[in-house]
Design an enzyme around this catalytic site. Structure first.
Site: not given
Length: 333
Positions: A204, A207, A275
């Protein structure tokens, strides 16, 4: 291939998910007073619910789409591990390659929720890297799975809980490249630059900024194109696929690169959205090899699960309906 044909092929795809599986425990209740012992609310618990979390939730999303899904990990030889094993079986997820260890505990994230608001989270976990004997058992299980099942995709789901060691990552990526197996990863900080030559690299925005020490604020295509170039220099990967929260997703395969805007949603909870995104992206790309379609469908799927409270898997029928409603004509005819 039209969109119905694409969804029809999900059942033919074998995907292995390797990484940090977890048990998500939800305690639902009401709050009507403050504790006399401390300035905290008292939650009168009315129900308790278990859900599959972490890398297991990626596997659950894939199974919900109809894929032949296998989960590979190391869990504790404990009651939470047994609970998780039973849930995998009930969800139709192959857990035959799961390793139980007496030296680790099964990660359990316990959430206390009242009026659809999370009041507190309690975590029980081990975050140290696998010891050598456990690492060897996991590698042997993964190699056996690849030999016996010949999956289309091996998906690395890293939550910094220690299952994905450098040796596990590099050994399996090298083997998958040799076997022609697509690799995808949802990385975290510890191993961020270990996933060299992976096919789909999906961090993301936070990150990737943390990983590259980028202090520039905001989201722009110029910034994202620069991020891809930096990542490619370090990883030599095929596709950068960055989730941008409310701004949507970004993809770059060195030829095509663009931002896919998010669709308007009634956001209830963002837990587990990443996820769903990596699960949908992996299966769509494995079938179509169309990076833009991959990003479009994963973007839609991530938004859909954010409308539910807690960690939930994607609903295949609802995703198909939304794809037909929102995708461009060239993707659905």
């Amino acid at each position: 291939m039209n969109i119905d044909d694409l969804f029809g092929q999900f059942k033919n795809i074998k995907i292995g998910v390797i990484g940090d599986v977890m048990l998500d425990t939800y305690l639902w209740g009401n709050v009507d007073r403050i504790s006399p012992e401390a300035p905290v609310p008292i939650v009168a618990v009315e129900s308790k619910e278990y859900r599959i979390g972490g890398a297991g939730n990626v596997a659950l999303n894939l199974a919900s789409l109809g894929a032949q899904t296998t989960v590979l990990s190391v869990i504790g030889d404990d009651e939470d591990g047994k609970q998780l094993n039973g849930m995998f079986a009930n969800a139709g997820i192959n857990a035959n390659y799961l390793i139980s260890s007496s030296t680790r505990i099964t990660t359990n994230k316990m959430r206390v929720i009242s009026r659809n608001q999370q009041m507190m989270r309690l975590d029980t976990e081990v975050t140290s890297f696998l010891q050598l004997p456990e690492e060897q058992l996991l590698l042997e299980a993964a190699l056996k799975y690849i030999d016996q099942e010949n999956p289309a995709v091996l998906l690395f789901e890293d939550y910094n809980k220690g299952v994905l060691t450098e040796n596990v990552i590099t050994t399996l990526i090298a083997l998958c490249k040799k076997r022609g197996i697509l690799t995808a990863v949802d990385p975290k900080r510890k191993n961020f630059f270990t996933y060299r030559e992976v096919d789909i690299f999906k961090p993301n925005m936070k990150e990737v900024k943390d990983g590259l020490n980028i202090v520039e604020s905001g989201v722009s295509k110029t910034l994202l194109d620069n991020i891809h170039q930096q990542l490619y220099h370090l990883l030599n990967h095929q596709i950068s696929f960055v989730t941008l929260s409310e701004y949507g997703t970004y993809f770059n395969n060195g030829i095509v690169h663009k931002i896919i805007p998010s669709h308007r949603r009634n956001i209830a909870d963002v837990s587990g959205a990443g996820d769903t995104v990596i699960a949908v992206a992996s299966i769509v790309y494995a079938i179509s090899k169309d990076v833009e379609l991959m990003a479009e469908m994963a973007n839609i799927a991530g938004g859909l699960v954010c409308e539910e409270v807690g960690t939930v898997s994607i609903n295949k029928s609802k995703l198909l309906e939304e794809c037909k409603r929102l995708l461009k004509t060239q993707f659905i005819n």
